[in-house]
Scaffold this motif. Structure first.
Motif, short mmCIF file in Angstrom:
data_model
loop_
_atom_site.label_atom_id
_atom_site.label_comp_id
_atom_site.label_asym_id
_atom_site.label_seq_id
_atom_site.Cartn_x
_atom_site.Cartn_y
_atom_site.Cartn_z
N SER A 133 14.57 -54.32 -46.30
CA SER A 133 13.58 -53.25 -46.38
C SER A 133 12.40 -53.62 -45.50
O SER A 133 12.51 -54.48 -44.61
N SER A 134 11.27 -52.99 -45.74
CA SER A 134 10.09 -53.23 -44.92
C SER A 134 8.85 -53.21 -45.80
O SER A 134 8.89 -52.79 -46.96
N GLY A 135 7.75 -53.67 -45.23
CA GLY A 135 6.46 -53.56 -45.92
C GLY A 135 6.45 -54.24 -47.27
O GLY A 135 6.98 -55.33 -47.48
N ALA A 136 5.84 -53.55 -48.24
CA ALA A 136 5.66 -54.11 -49.57
C ALA A 136 6.99 -54.36 -50.28
O ALA A 136 7.11 -55.32 -51.05
N ALA A 137 7.99 -53.51 -50.02
CA ALA A 137 9.29 -53.71 -50.67
C ALA A 137 9.95 -54.99 -50.19
O ALA A 137 10.53 -55.74 -50.99
N LEU A 138 9.89 -55.27 -48.89
CA LEU A 138 10.44 -56.52 -48.37
C LEU A 138 9.73 -57.72 -48.99
O LEU A 138 10.38 -58.69 -49.44
N LEU A 139 8.41 -57.67 -49.05
CA LEU A 139 7.65 -58.78 -49.62
C LEU A 139 7.92 -58.94 -51.11
O LEU A 139 7.89 -60.06 -51.63
N SER A 140 8.23 -57.85 -51.81
CA SER A 140 8.61 -57.95 -53.22
C SER A 140 9.91 -58.73 -53.35
O SER A 140 10.06 -59.57 -54.25
N GLY A 141 10.87 -58.44 -52.46
CA GLY A 141 12.11 -59.19 -52.47
C GLY A 141 11.88 -60.67 -52.23
O GLY A 141 12.51 -61.53 -52.85
N VAL A 142 10.98 -60.98 -51.31
CA VAL A 142 10.65 -62.38 -51.02
C VAL A 142 10.02 -63.04 -52.24
O VAL A 142 10.43 -64.12 -52.68
N ARG A 143 9.00 -62.40 -52.81
CA ARG A 143 8.27 -62.99 -53.94
C ARG A 143 9.15 -63.23 -55.16
O ARG A 143 8.97 -64.21 -55.87
N THR A 144 10.06 -62.31 -55.41
CA THR A 144 10.90 -62.43 -56.60
C THR A 144 12.04 -63.42 -56.41
O THR A 144 12.78 -63.71 -57.36
N GLY A 145 12.23 -63.92 -55.18
CA GLY A 145 13.24 -64.94 -54.95
C GLY A 145 14.61 -64.41 -54.60
O GLY A 145 15.63 -65.00 -55.01
N ALA A 146 14.67 -63.32 -53.84
CA ALA A 146 15.96 -62.81 -53.39
C ALA A 146 16.73 -63.89 -52.64
O ALA A 146 16.15 -64.68 -51.89
N ALA A 147 18.04 -63.91 -52.83
CA ALA A 147 18.86 -64.92 -52.16
C ALA A 147 18.86 -64.72 -50.65
O ALA A 147 19.04 -65.68 -49.89
N LEU A 148 18.66 -63.47 -50.21
CA LEU A 148 18.68 -63.15 -48.78
C LEU A 148 17.77 -61.98 -48.51
O LEU A 148 17.76 -61.00 -49.27
N VAL A 149 16.98 -62.08 -47.44
CA VAL A 149 16.26 -60.91 -46.93
C VAL A 149 16.64 -60.75 -45.47
O VAL A 149 16.89 -61.72 -44.76
N LYS A 150 16.71 -59.47 -45.01
CA LYS A 150 17.13 -59.22 -43.63
C LYS A 150 16.17 -58.26 -42.94
O LYS A 150 16.41 -57.06 -42.83
N PRO A 151 15.07 -58.76 -42.44
CA PRO A 151 14.16 -57.92 -41.67
C PRO A 151 14.60 -57.83 -40.21
O PRO A 151 15.30 -58.71 -39.69
N ASN A 152 14.20 -56.73 -39.54
CA ASN A 152 14.30 -56.72 -38.08
C ASN A 152 13.01 -57.28 -37.51
O ASN A 152 12.12 -57.74 -38.26
N ARG A 153 12.88 -57.26 -36.19
CA ARG A 153 11.71 -57.89 -35.57
C ARG A 153 10.41 -57.25 -36.03
O ARG A 153 9.44 -57.95 -36.38
N GLU A 154 10.36 -55.91 -36.05
CA GLU A 154 9.13 -55.23 -36.44
C GLU A 154 8.79 -55.50 -37.90
O GLU A 154 7.62 -55.73 -38.25
N GLU A 155 9.81 -55.47 -38.77
CA GLU A 155 9.57 -55.71 -40.19
C GLU A 155 9.13 -57.15 -40.45
O GLU A 155 8.28 -57.41 -41.31
N LEU A 156 9.68 -58.08 -39.69
CA LEU A 156 9.30 -59.48 -39.84
C LEU A 156 7.86 -59.70 -39.39
O LEU A 156 7.08 -60.40 -40.05
#
Length: 314
Positions: free
Chosen positions: A165-188
């Protein structure tokens, strides 16, 4: 089984034009209609390659009915949760040189009740040790805390959570400890609040997300390939495409191939790159099958040229 979740799916119409000229009447040389949305595309790619998958999504209005029918025609195991809003439609204009212009609708607003209903279906489908992949943007309406609670409950259930995902949703996945996140360059870049100009910038950004809680980070970089950062270190890879037709869904295909090959190490990264490159060679948002894959040109490397500039825009 790999479960995908798409909170903001779409019906995607792709048109091929000789040249996009603003203000002119253009004639399309070809057109196609496909099911759309990141998680939907991941399921379509998995199914096309014989991997058991289930797609969960909200659907509403005539477009929602059309989306369900399109997925049914492809044989995708789908659970569509009815909502009052209308499923969005997106338009893609593809030029012969591979340039793609997309016009995406924002999607219908979901109530807290509707978001909870979709979440309950996702939790019921989750199994310990199996992947649940939440992909794409969140639609207008649901609060971020509700999304974070879903992520936490999935992890607590023993499911392996991936967030694309992107933005706040991506960071939510990171904070909660998702096993994998897959951003593209802009999202990263958005996630760390800095521009990314070199391979070294990408690697450091991925390391930041791991330090913040993500188990592994798979960054898709378009023509620059992909970077995988996990507990074993850093891998980079490229997969050249000689005749690009559409980049729509390429990152989704990459993620699907990565998961299908075990989501770990050189083999999984190479398979993801093969699937992503094949998607770029196909029209619209068509997902590749076994006959479309070419694994011979893929290069995987642990030797990092950190100063190498990124070729594609970001």
């Amino acid at each position: 089984m790999i479960v995908t979740v798409t909170f903001n799916p779409s019906v995607d119409r792709a048109l091929e034009v000789d040249q996009l000229v603003r203000g002119e009447v253009l004639r399309a040389g070809g057109s196609r209609i496909d099911p759309g949305g990141k998680g939907v595309n991941v399921s379509r790619a998995l199914l096309a390659n014989g991997v058991h998958t289930r797609a969960i999504m909200p659907a509403g209005g005539a477009e929602g009915d059309q989306l369900v029918a399109l997925l049914g025609a492809e044989g995708v195991d789908t659970i569509a949760v009815p909502i009052t809003g209308r499923t969005r439609s997106n338009i893609t204009l593809a030029e012969p040189d591979g340039t793609v212009t997309k016009v995406n609708e924002p999607g219908p607003e979901m109530s807290a009740v509707e978001f909870a209903q979709v979440s309950d279906v996702v939790l019921a489908a989750a199994r310990p040790g199996e992947w649940v992949v939440i992909c794409g943007s969140l639609p207008p309406g649901p609060t971020l805390p509700a999304f974070e609670r879903l992520c936490v409950r999935l992890i607590d259930s023993g499911a392996r959570l991936a967030v694309d995902s992107s933005g706040a949703a991506l960071l939510s996945g990171v904070r909660t400890g998702a096993a994998l996140v897959k951003p593209n360059r802009e999202e990263l870049a958005e996630a760390i609040g800095a521009e990314l100009h070199s391979l070294g910038d990408v690697v450091e950004a991925c390391r930041e997300l791991r330090a913040a809680g993500a188990g592994a980070v798979l960054a898709s970089l378009g023509a620059d390939g992909a970077v995988l950062v996990d507990e074993t270190g850093v891998l980079t890879g490229v997969s050249p495409v000689s005749a690009p037709r559409s980049t729509v869904g390429a990152g989704d295909a990459l993620l699907a191939g990565f998961l299908a090959a075990g989501a770990r190490g050189e083999k999984a990264l190479a398979e993801g790159l093969a699937w992503g490159a094949a998607a770029v060679s196909l029209p619209g948002s068509r997902m590749p099958g076994p006959a479309d894959l070419n694994r011979t040109d893929i290069v995987i490397d642990r030797r990092l040229d950190l100063v190498r500039p990124l070729l594609t825009r970001g």
